[in-house]
Scaffold this motif. Structure first.
Motif, PDB file in Angstrom:
ATOM      1  N   LEU A 692       1.071  -1.421   0.488  1.00 33.88           N
ATOM      2  CA  LEU A 692      -0.095  -0.183  -0.192  1.00 33.88           C
ATOM      3  C   LEU A 692       0.575   1.169  -0.057  1.00 33.88           C
ATOM      4  CD1 LEU A 692      -2.445   1.247   0.373  1.00 33.88           C
ATOM      5  CD2 LEU A 692      -2.809   1.623   2.515  1.00 33.88           C
ATOM      6  N   GLY A 693       2.143   1.164   0.975  1.00 34.60           N
ATOM      7  CA  GLY A 693       3.231   2.299   0.799  1.00 34.60           C
ATOM      8  C   GLY A 693       2.960   2.941  -0.409  1.00 34.60           C
ATOM      9  N   PHE A 694       3.531   1.673  -1.519  1.00 35.35           N
ATOM     10  CA  PHE A 694       3.843   1.900  -3.001  1.00 35.35           C
ATOM     11  C   PHE A 694       2.799   2.290  -4.047  1.00 35.35           C
ATOM     12  CE2 PHE A 694       7.868  -0.179  -1.535  1.00 35.35           C
ATOM     13  CZ  PHE A 694       8.437  -0.095  -1.759  1.00 35.35           C
ATOM     14  N   ALA A 695       1.313   1.840  -3.501  1.00 34.65           N
ATOM     15  CA  ALA A 695       0.492   2.419  -4.213  1.00 34.65           C
ATOM     16  C   ALA A 695       0.443   3.596  -3.304  1.00 34.65           C
ATOM     17  CB  ALA A 695      -0.606   1.000  -3.652  1.00 34.65           C
ATOM     18  N   LEU A 696       0.324   4.251  -2.998  1.00 37.88           N
ATOM     19  CA  LEU A 696       1.058   5.818  -2.477  1.00 37.88           C
ATOM     20  C   LEU A 696       1.717   6.723  -3.364  1.00 37.88           C
ATOM     21  CD1 LEU A 696      -0.725   5.338   0.552  1.00 37.88           C
ATOM     22  CD2 LEU A 696      -2.378   5.860  -1.659  1.00 37.88           C
ATOM     23  N   THR A 697       3.064   5.543  -4.074  1.00 37.79           N
ATOM     24  CA  THR A 697       3.528   7.087  -4.457  1.00 37.79           C
ATOM     25  C   THR A 697       3.290   7.192  -5.387  1.00 37.79           C
ATOM     26  OG1 THR A 697       4.574   5.150  -5.912  1.00 37.79           O
ATOM     27  CG2 THR A 697       5.423   5.522  -3.853  1.00 37.79           C
ATOM     28  N   PRO A 698       3.717   9.011  -6.050  1.00 38.71           N
ATOM     29  CA  PRO A 698       3.211   9.332  -7.351  1.00 38.71           C
ATOM     30  C   PRO A 698       3.603   8.804  -8.813  1.00 38.71           C
ATOM     31  CG  PRO A 698       5.407  10.546  -6.387  1.00 38.71           C
ATOM     32  CD  PRO A 698       4.777   9.417  -5.840  1.00 38.71           C
ATOM     33  N   PHE A 699       4.296   7.646  -8.869  1.00 40.23           N
ATOM     34  CA  PHE A 699       5.532   7.214  -9.921  1.00 40.23           C
ATOM     35  C   PHE A 699       4.550   6.159 -10.088  1.00 40.23           C
ATOM     36  CE2 PHE A 699       9.258   4.014 -11.589  1.00 40.23           C
ATOM     37  CZ  PHE A 699       8.790   5.285 -12.915  1.00 40.23           C
ATOM     38  N   LEU A 700       3.570   6.327 -11.006  1.00 38.20           N
ATOM     39  CA  LEU A 700       2.417   5.847 -11.688  1.00 38.20           C
ATOM     40  C   LEU A 700       2.492   4.154 -12.228  1.00 38.20           C
ATOM     41  CD1 LEU A 700      -0.293   6.533 -12.892  1.00 38.20           C
ATOM     42  CD2 LEU A 700       0.182   6.247 -14.969  1.00 38.20           C
ATOM     43  N   PRO A 701       3.217   4.081 -12.601  1.00 37.00           N
ATOM     44  CA  PRO A 701       3.690   2.465 -12.896  1.00 37.00           C
ATOM     45  C   PRO A 701       3.675   2.227 -11.476  1.00 37.00           C
ATOM     46  CG  PRO A 701       5.185   3.513 -14.406  1.00 37.00           C
ATOM     47  CD  PRO A 701       5.056   4.019 -13.500  1.00 37.00           C
ATOM     48  N   ILE A 702       4.676   2.203 -10.482  1.00 37.09           N
ATOM     49  CA  ILE A 702       4.814   1.734  -9.238  1.00 37.09           C
ATOM     50  C   ILE A 702       3.502   1.528  -8.361  1.00 37.09           C
ATOM     51  CG2 ILE A 702       5.988   1.608  -7.034  1.00 37.09           C
ATOM     52  CD1 ILE A 702       7.075   0.598  -9.578  1.00 37.09           C
ATOM     53  N   LYS A 703       3.295   2.524  -8.734  1.00 34.22           N
ATOM     54  CA  LYS A 703       1.927   2.882  -8.343  1.00 34.22           C
ATOM     55  C   LYS A 703       0.335   1.566  -8.350  1.00 34.22           C
ATOM     56  CE  LYS A 703      -0.511   7.062  -7.446  1.00 34.22           C
ATOM     57  NZ  LYS A 703      -0.722   6.872  -6.536  1.00 34.22           N
ATOM     58  N   LEU A 704       0.954   1.653  -9.744  1.00 40.83           N
ATOM     59  CA  LEU A 704       0.045   0.360 -10.142  1.00 40.83           C
ATOM     60  C   LEU A 704       0.014  -0.754  -9.866  1.00 40.83           C
ATOM     61  CD1 LEU A 704      -1.100   0.999 -14.146  1.00 40.83           C
ATOM     62  CD2 LEU A 704      -2.209   2.216 -12.182  1.00 40.83           C
ATOM     63  N   LEU A 705       1.285  -1.595  -9.805  1.00 44.21           N
ATOM     64  CA  LEU A 705       2.141  -2.101  -9.215  1.00 44.21           C
ATOM     65  C   LEU A 705       1.540  -2.674  -8.069  1.00 44.21           C
ATOM     66  CD1 LEU A 705       3.413  -4.875  -9.470  1.00 44.21           C
ATOM     67  CD2 LEU A 705       5.393  -3.561  -9.281  1.00 44.21           C
ATOM     68  N   GLY A 706       1.884  -1.103  -7.063  1.00 42.64           N
ATOM     69  CA  GLY A 706       1.383  -1.678  -5.952  1.00 42.64           C
ATOM     70  C   GLY A 706      -0.053  -1.911  -5.161  1.00 42.64           C
ATOM     71  N   LEU A 707      -0.795  -1.214  -6.222  1.00 40.20           N
ATOM     72  CA  LEU A 707      -2.480  -1.614  -5.880  1.00 40.20           C
ATOM     73  C   LEU A 707      -2.053  -2.805  -6.518  1.00 40.20           C
ATOM     74  CD1 LEU A 707      -5.023  -0.217  -5.581  1.00 40.20           C
ATOM     75  CD2 LEU A 707      -4.877   0.513  -8.130  1.00 40.20           C
ATOM     76  N   ALA A 708      -1.792  -3.518  -7.560  1.00 35.87           N
ATOM     77  CA  ALA A 708      -2.554  -4.648  -7.369  1.00 35.87           C
ATOM     78  C   ALA A 708      -2.682  -6.062  -6.938  1.00 35.87           C
ATOM     79  CB  ALA A 708      -1.996  -5.238  -8.637  1.00 35.87           C
ATOM     80  N   LEU A 709      -0.679  -5.514  -5.820  1.00 39.47           N
ATOM     81  CA  LEU A 709      -0.079  -6.670  -5.550  1.00 39.47           C
ATOM     82  C   LEU A 709      -0.823  -6.550  -3.676  1.00 39.47           C
ATOM     83  CD1 LEU A 709       3.718  -6.210  -5.566  1.00 39.47           C
ATOM     84  CD2 LEU A 709       1.599  -8.062  -7.021  1.00 39.47           C
ATOM     85  N   VAL A 710      -1.456  -5.179  -4.045  1.00 33.61           N
ATOM     86  CA  VAL A 710      -2.031  -5.115  -2.060  1.00 33.61           C
ATOM     87  C   VAL A 710      -3.196  -5.972  -2.357  1.00 33.61           C
ATOM     88  CG1 VAL A 710      -2.967  -2.918  -2.396  1.00 33.61           C
ATOM     89  CG2 VAL A 710      -2.620  -3.760  -0.277  1.00 33.61           C
ATOM     90  N   LEU A 711      -4.257  -5.400  -3.139  1.00 32.99           N
ATOM     91  CA  LEU A 711      -5.024  -6.229  -3.840  1.00 32.99           C
ATOM     92  C   LEU A 711      -4.718  -7.538  -3.408  1.00 32.99           C
ATOM     93  CD1 LEU A 711      -6.614  -3.762  -6.134  1.00 32.99           C
ATOM     94  CD2 LEU A 711      -7.787  -4.254  -3.930  1.00 32.99           C
ATOM     95  N   GLY A 712      -4.154  -8.245  -4.222  1.00 34.96           N
ATOM     96  CA  GLY A 712      -4.318  -9.805  -4.307  1.00 34.96           C
ATOM     97  C   GLY A 712      -3.166 -10.732  -3.169  1.00 34.96           C
ATOM     98  N   VAL A 713      -3.073 -10.049  -1.708  1.00 38.69           N
ATOM     99  CA  VAL A 713      -2.303 -10.830  -0.738  1.00 38.69           C
ATOM    100  C   VAL A 713      -3.693 -10.915   0.163  1.00 38.69           C
ATOM    101  CG1 VAL A 713      -1.034 -10.208   1.164  1.00 38.69           C
ATOM    102  CG2 VAL A 713       0.096  -9.910  -1.134  1.00 38.69           C
TER     103      VAL A 713
END
Length: 749
Positions: A692-713
């Motif tokens: 979730l910490g990475f999903a809140l970053t301003p860097f779009l690719p890492i934001k999207l990856l963090g979002l997908a991972l937190v939802l998956g976990v």
């Protein structure tokens, strides 16, 4: 196999290594300290070694077009940047524009510079051609060019310069990604430590997973720095390392520390408890890390280097996370001794009897009506997974990138000047199969080609030798005076569009300013699909199409070709390793299906969140995102699959232990959930905090990856592990263990 899951030579090797670390803790801790110090020294220069982009896809049409433009033509704008100027005083804007133009042209790496917008009184734009044959070389000129521009600004002046283009944007992304990762670590680590303390109820036990996670990240970054000295790697690799290293390292360590404390409560001495925990945890860690490693290994072989960089970073950190969990962690736990449980009563114990009874009650409720539990899980997962079928790959709209970046601000200025298309020109290189390009027979179909492009509803301007409608007249001139005489009479700008050997000509196509990234890629698909010689008889030429939008389209096509191979590698590896552990084809097949629907639900939910007209604001996007970068779904698939395997192995190993001890399937499932539910939930919560910490970053690719991972976990640890898998285990009954034993062995174990 009566004592637990099957173990092979690889697992036994890890167990022996972990045992050696526990027996000689101070030696291993000293070794890790040395490795960490070396890694920090190597990683210090990592931002300078990585790229925001590595340009074209090797061997692609865009790559061939770029190589031909750089090698055969004298065009000064094969590689370019754009300088925008904004101010409040028209006279000052004009003065800075003129001074900047003179200063830029004096630089040895600048081939030429020209004004492309001077009709707006408060803004201007300059096109700057640099001496370079590819994007990575152009990036080297960004910093000196920005320094040169700064010298022509008056102190206290009101003109704002912004350098933009592919190269400046690439470098700005590297800086942003490096800064964002460091800031996220500072925010995530304290929250993770608090969550660990609440889970373990002890400072000592809570500190060790952080040690393992940070150790895995440092070692992986050091190895990446070595690798980056020998090949081109994008900054995404370091972001993936930071995110996954903290997540995987802490996740693996959590399982080990929880088992150590559980074994200690059963009466084992501390050293014996460490040994027993490693014996039980090593298979789960090895299988999980192996799944992530193999899956991302498939991604690392992708032709698209952005995706390959993510794969390389993931492979490295999967290996270092397993190494840290099975060497650094046993050594630190052994050295900690009784301090592992100090202080003794901060919160309820993660694996205490009260916790086991609560999870057993949850399991009883779930399994009381297994068909209802199965239906409930599918009612959650299937609707979430449906939007994944509409997921569209591609580069993000620049408006979704952080507006603090100078290059992004420059893009917005160009949009305001109606010159946004200049940043992503299409290059059409036409090479005669025989003879010269400037022949009357070839110039007539070339004139029609240029006129058709100019008439296209998406196109603003076509730059050719002369205006498209005058190419026919040029053909007549060639027929009368000869090709050499006509070339000599062409203006300098037009002559640069003819190759030195006279066999090739180039066209530059600029789209209208209102065209989106998606529309640009659609135009690129149309150009790539065109049979030029069939459409324009008499052309008799090889036609190559290049440009940023073409590169993007080719990256997407490459990703679509890579996806099946990566999916197959991960699915087969998962099935084989689970069958090796359990000797059950049914359990292996169910794990692949359950993990697949988890990934689909995570990606589907992510797709909906970023596209929905109002939900995109919940994840910090200024506008809905039409596309997802091509490598993100693959990395999310590999990581969520690997983490799902982690939880699957941890749960199944406990169920299998109970099964081999003689309990029926229902009782074995309840026992497995009671023993592992608390640890799995805590692991998911902590992983969720990290991602979730990475999903809140301003860097779009890492934001999207963090979002997908937190939802998956979260979905995996709740809906899948607590509803889907237990209900399927009970409904399958004795067939769970096919083709092995289909009934418990009373008194076994």
């Amino acid at each position: 196999m009566a004592n637990g899951p099957h173990t092979g030579w690889a697992t036994r090797t890890w167990q022996h290594l972990a045992g050696a670390a526990a027996a000689r803790p101070w030696r291993f801790l000293a070794l890790w300290l040395v490795l960490a110090a070396l890694a920090v020294g190597l990683a210090r220069d990592l931002p300078k070694l990585l790229y925001g982009s590595v340009g074209v896809l090797p061997g692609s049409q865009a790559a061939l077009a770029e190589a031909r433009l750089a090698g055969d033509f004298d065009s000064p704008y094969a590689q370019f940047m754009i300088l925008t100027l904004e101010g409040r005083d028209p006279a000052e804007v004009d003065a800075v524009r003129d001074r900047a133009l003179r200063a830029i042209r004096r630089e040895p790496y600048v081939l030429d510079a020209m004004i492309i917008e001077e009709d707006r009184p408060l803004a201007a734009a300059l096109l700057i051609g640099v001496r370079s044959d590819r994007l990575k070389e152009t990036e080297k000129h960004v910093a000196p060019l920005r320094a040169t521009i700064a010298t022509v600004l008056r102190p206290g002046g009101a003109v704002t310069p912004r350098l933009t283009g592919q190269a400046p944007l690439s470098l700005d992304i590297v800086k942003l990604a490096s800064t964002a990762a460091g800031e996220t670590e500072k925010q995530v680590l304290p929250l993770t430590f608090v969550a660990l303390v609440l889970s373990f109820g002890a400072l000592g036990a809570s500190f060790l997973p952080l040690v393992a996670g940070v150790g895995a990240v440092l070692l992986a970054l050091g190895l990446l720095a070595i690798l980056a000295r020998f090949q081109e790697i994008t900054v995404y690799a370091s972001n993936v390392i930071t995110m996954l290293g903290l997540g995987l390292g802490i996740d693996y360590a959590l399982f080990v520390v929880a088992r150590i404390r559980e074994e200690a409560r059963r009466g084992l001495a501390h050293a014996e408890a460490v040994g027993a925990a490693i014996r039980h945890a090593a298979p789960a860690i090895a299988i999980s890390a192996g799944t992530v490693f193999l899956g991302l290994g498939g991604l690392a072989t992708a032709p698209a280097r952005e995706s390959a960089g993510m794969g390389m970073g993931g492979m490295i950190v999967a290996a270092t996370s397993a190494l840290a969990a099975l060497t650094l962690l046993p050594a630190a736990a052994s050295a900690a001794g009784r301090w592992l449980d100090a202080p003794r009563a901060l919160s309820s114990r993660l694996t205490g009897e009260a916790g086991r009874r609560r999870w057993a009650a949850v399991a009883e409720a779930v399994l009381k009506r297994p068909w209802l539990s199965l239906a409930a899980s599918l009612l959650v997962l299937v609707p979430l997974a449906l939007p994944a079928a509409t997921l569209e790959l591609g580069d993000p709209d620049p408006r979704l990138l952080p507006q603090v970046l100078e290059s992004v601000q420059g893009i917005e200025v160009l949009r305001a000047l109606d010159r946004g298309g200049a940043l992503m020109p299409f290059r059409v290189v036409i090479t005669a199969r025989e003879g010269q390009a400037l022949t009357p027979q070839r110039l007539r179909p070339l004139a029609q080609l240029a006129a058709d492009l100019q008439a296209h509803p998406r196109v603003d301007t076509v730059f050719a030798l002369v205006e498209p409608k005058r190419l026919t007249r040029l053909a007549a001139g060639v027929a009368l005076r000869g090709e050499a005489k006509v070339r000599e009479a062409l203006p300098r700008e037009a002559a640069s569009l003819v190759s030195r050997d006279g066999r090739s000509v180039a066209l530059t196509v600029i789209l209208k300013p209102d065209q989106s990234i998606r529309e640009g890629r659609a135009f690129a698909r149309d150009l790539l699909a065109t049979d030029w010689n069939a459409r324009y008889p008499g052309l008799a030429a090889e036609v190559l199409v290049g440009g940023a939008a073409v590169m993007s389209q080719e990256f997407v096509a490459s990703a679509h070709r890579t996806y099946p191979r990566v999916f197959a590698i991960v699915a087969v590896a998962t099935a084989v390793m689970l069958f090796w552990m359990t000797r059950s084809a049914v359990i292996a097949a169910k794990a692949v299906l359950a993990n697949s629907i988890t990934v689909a639900a995570a990606l589907g939910a992510t797709t909906w969140l970023i596209r929905d007209p109002w939900a995109h604001q919940l994840v910090g996007l200024p506008m809905p995102a039409e596309t997802i970068p091509a490598g993100i779904p693959l990395v999310a698939f590999c990581v969520v699959f690997g983490l799902s395997m982690d939880y699957e192995v941890f749960l199944m190993s406990r169920i299998q232990e109970a099964h081999l001890a003689g309990k029926d399937d229902r009782a074995a499932v309840i026992e497995g959930i009671a023993a592992s539910g608390g640890v799995i939930t805590a692991a998911a919560a902590i992983m969720g905090i990290v991602f979730l910490g990475f999903a809140l970053t301003p860097f779009l690719p890492i934001k999207l990856l963090g979002l997908a991972l937190v939802l998956g976990v979260v979905l995996d640890a709740t809906v899948v592990r607590l509803l889907l898998v237990p209900s399927l285990m009970v409904l399958m009954g004795r067939w769970n263990w096919w083709p092995g034993e289909r009934s418990p062995r009373p008194g076994a174990g």
